[in-house]
Scaffold this motif. Structure first.
Motif, PDB file in Angstrom:
ATOM      1  N   ALA A 159       0.915  -1.298   0.083  1.00  0.00           N
ATOM      2  CA  ALA A 159       0.004   0.037   0.018  1.00  0.00           C
ATOM      3  C   ALA A 159       0.929   1.093  -0.208  1.00  0.00           C
ATOM      4  O   ALA A 159       0.533   2.328  -0.649  1.00  0.00           O
ATOM      5  CB  ALA A 159      -1.005  -0.103   1.189  1.00  0.00           C
ATOM      6  N   GLN A 160       2.037   1.381   0.728  1.00  0.00           N
ATOM      7  CA  GLN A 160       2.744   2.289   0.791  1.00  0.00           C
ATOM      8  C   GLN A 160       3.505   2.629  -0.657  1.00  0.00           C
ATOM      9  O   GLN A 160       3.347   3.774  -1.007  1.00  0.00           O
ATOM     10  CB  GLN A 160       3.938   2.211   1.911  1.00  0.00           C
ATOM     11  N   ASN A 161       3.934   1.595  -1.212  1.00  0.00           N
ATOM     12  CA  ASN A 161       4.506   1.601  -2.363  1.00  0.00           C
ATOM     13  C   ASN A 161       3.580   2.267  -3.507  1.00  0.00           C
ATOM     14  O   ASN A 161       4.030   2.889  -4.343  1.00  0.00           O
ATOM     15  CB  ASN A 161       4.946   0.317  -3.172  1.00  0.00           C
ATOM     16  N   ALA A 162       2.390   1.636  -3.519  1.00  0.00           N
ATOM     17  CA  ALA A 162       1.161   2.313  -4.266  1.00  0.00           C
ATOM     18  C   ALA A 162       0.990   3.590  -4.246  1.00  0.00           C
ATOM     19  O   ALA A 162       0.526   4.395  -5.411  1.00  0.00           O
ATOM     20  CB  ALA A 162       0.089   1.372  -4.248  1.00  0.00           C
ATOM     21  N   LEU A 163       1.260   4.156  -2.951  1.00  0.00           N
ATOM     22  CA  LEU A 163       1.090   5.627  -2.668  1.00  0.00           C
ATOM     23  C   LEU A 163       2.216   6.354  -2.947  1.00  0.00           C
ATOM     24  O   LEU A 163       1.995   7.848  -3.158  1.00  0.00           O
ATOM     25  CB  LEU A 163       0.946   5.845  -1.168  1.00  0.00           C
ATOM     26  N   PRO A 188      11.173   4.586   4.411  1.00  0.00           N
ATOM     27  CA  PRO A 188      11.902   5.922   4.357  1.00  0.00           C
ATOM     28  C   PRO A 188      11.464   6.556   2.930  1.00  0.00           C
ATOM     29  O   PRO A 188      11.154   8.016   3.144  1.00  0.00           O
ATOM     30  CB  PRO A 188      13.286   5.604   4.168  1.00  0.00           C
ATOM     31  N   THR A 189      10.920   6.018   2.125  1.00  0.00           N
ATOM     32  CA  THR A 189      10.799   6.748   0.842  1.00  0.00           C
ATOM     33  C   THR A 189       9.361   7.399   0.854  1.00  0.00           C
ATOM     34  O   THR A 189       9.258   8.248   0.326  1.00  0.00           O
ATOM     35  CB  THR A 189      10.542   5.491  -0.432  1.00  0.00           C
ATOM     36  N   VAL A 190       8.538   7.016   1.891  1.00  0.00           N
ATOM     37  CA  VAL A 190       7.356   7.731   2.137  1.00  0.00           C
ATOM     38  C   VAL A 190       7.421   8.772   3.018  1.00  0.00           C
ATOM     39  O   VAL A 190       7.074   9.955   2.783  1.00  0.00           O
ATOM     40  CB  VAL A 190       6.387   6.705   2.915  1.00  0.00           C
TER      41      VAL A 190
END
Ligand SMILES: [Zn+2]
Length: 360
Positions: A159-163, A188-190
């Motif tokens: 979900a985080q990667n999709a955002l 960290p990317t988020v």
């Protein structure tokens, strides 16, 4: 609700009010800090202030306190217009609230695909629905669109990667607010794609004052505040009777006889019945022993557990400060062991053996 009703978060509030007033709202924020200190409240206030119909966005030059130095600040939302009311109820079409799949399914706001059992996470389907659904459309009626993800750390990795892409390039006039008590759990990317706004634990005196304003007695307010870890949300949720019972348990610990091993084994069994009551007992013991140290230092600051003042003063006179510190260390070690899944009864017993027999 005016901005000033958010207590003790002057920096976070000032930064957001000023960004609203200057029309320099970031496209993504991460509101990080302990539970129950006002993160979700500020997110809602900002969404209301940005969409309120009740007059100009700017406060008069003087403003009210809290933002300092006559800087421009957003005025308070009116709470009466359509947008303000819809946002307070969670029904504004341009202020989207995303929480755990299970919570949203229970509230009838989300249906898991293909009859899957809803999970405790914010799942990738929810994020894709958001991006391909609401965010792909024009705003309905609002001036500024908000997506509030709370708790953001419930997003699983997919979900985080999709955002990520949306965090980087959200649609126009849209702000994402990630609310989290555990921001370190986010990728960290988020985190790096968000403007980070830190919320601090509240001063127990501030928590106590608010509890008094809510009609709690001075005694209840002081006890709940001293145990709250600076979380007003936690303190407000406590039942005063439960707190009083916990305080009685500490009184019992304070009276344990070093030579009566049977009595402290009974105490450990009793308080260690479950993990949660052992944790609470240890938290209270820590507050109590800090009070003993305060009494020994002759500090003019009041004791946190006023009811136990005669007992903590007696202990202050009877024990050497090094002994109190040693016991405090024992309490902290037991808390740490409990966090690492030690059996509650054993953790308490070990602590008491350490107190009374100097074992490590
Ligand atoms: Zn309004």
């Amino acid at each position: 609700m005016p901005f000033s009703s958010l207590i003790g978060q002057d920096r976070a509030r000032g930064a957001l009010r000023s960004a609203l007033a200057r029309a320099t709202l970031h496209h993504a924020y991460l509101f990080g800090g302990p539970a129950g200190v006002g993160k979700a409240t500020l997110a809602r206030l900002v969404a209301q202030a940005a969409n309120c119909e009740g007059g100009p966005l700017l406060a008069p030059p003087e403003g009210e306190g809290g933002t300092g130095g006559g800087k421009p600040a957003a005025r308070d939302p009116c709470e009466r217009c359509g947008p303000c009311r819809k946002i307070a109820r969670g029904t504004h079409p341009d202020v989207l609230l995303v929480s755990e799949e299970r919570v949203m399914a229970r509230a009838g706001r989300y249906e898991p695909k293909a009859g899957r059992t809803p999970s405790r996470d914010i799942v990738v389907d929810q994020v894709r629905d958001l991006i391909d659904g609401a965010l792909a459309l024009k705003r309905f009626e609002g001036r500024w669109r908000f997506v509030i993800l709370d708790p953001a750390d419930a997003m699983n990795v997919q979900a985080q990667n999709a955002l990520l892409k949306t965090l980087e390039e959200p649609p126009e006039q849209t702000t994402l607010v990630l609310v989290s008590a555990k921001p370190e759990l986010l990728l960290p990317t988020v985190r790096s794609r968000c403007a980070q706004v830190a919320f601090a634990p509240l001063d127990p005196a501030v928590v106590a004052e608010r509890l008094r304003a809510e009609g709690r007695s001075a005694e209840e307010a002081r006890l709940a505040a001293s145990l709250s870890g600076g979380s007003l949300g936690w303190a407000l949720a406590q039942d005063p009777r439960t707190l009083a019972a916990r305080e009685a348990a500490v009184a019992a610990a304070a009276l344990l006889d070093p030579d009566d091993a049977a009595s402290w084994i009974a105490f450990a069994r009793d308080r260690g019945e479950d993990r949660e009551s052992a944790r609470e007992c240890l938290e209270l013991l820590e507050v109590y022993l800090r009070d003993v140290l305060v009494a020994q230092a002759g500090s003019p600051v009041g004791l946190a557990l006023e009811d136990l003042a005669p007992r903590s003063r007696a202990a202050a006179a009877a024990l050497a400060p090094e002994e109190v510190l040693r016991r405090l260390e024992g309490v902290r070690a037991a808390s740490a062991a409990l966090k690492q899944n030690a059996a509650p009864v054993l953790a308490l017993e070990h602590m008491l053996i350490g107190w009374f027999h100097g074992a490590r």
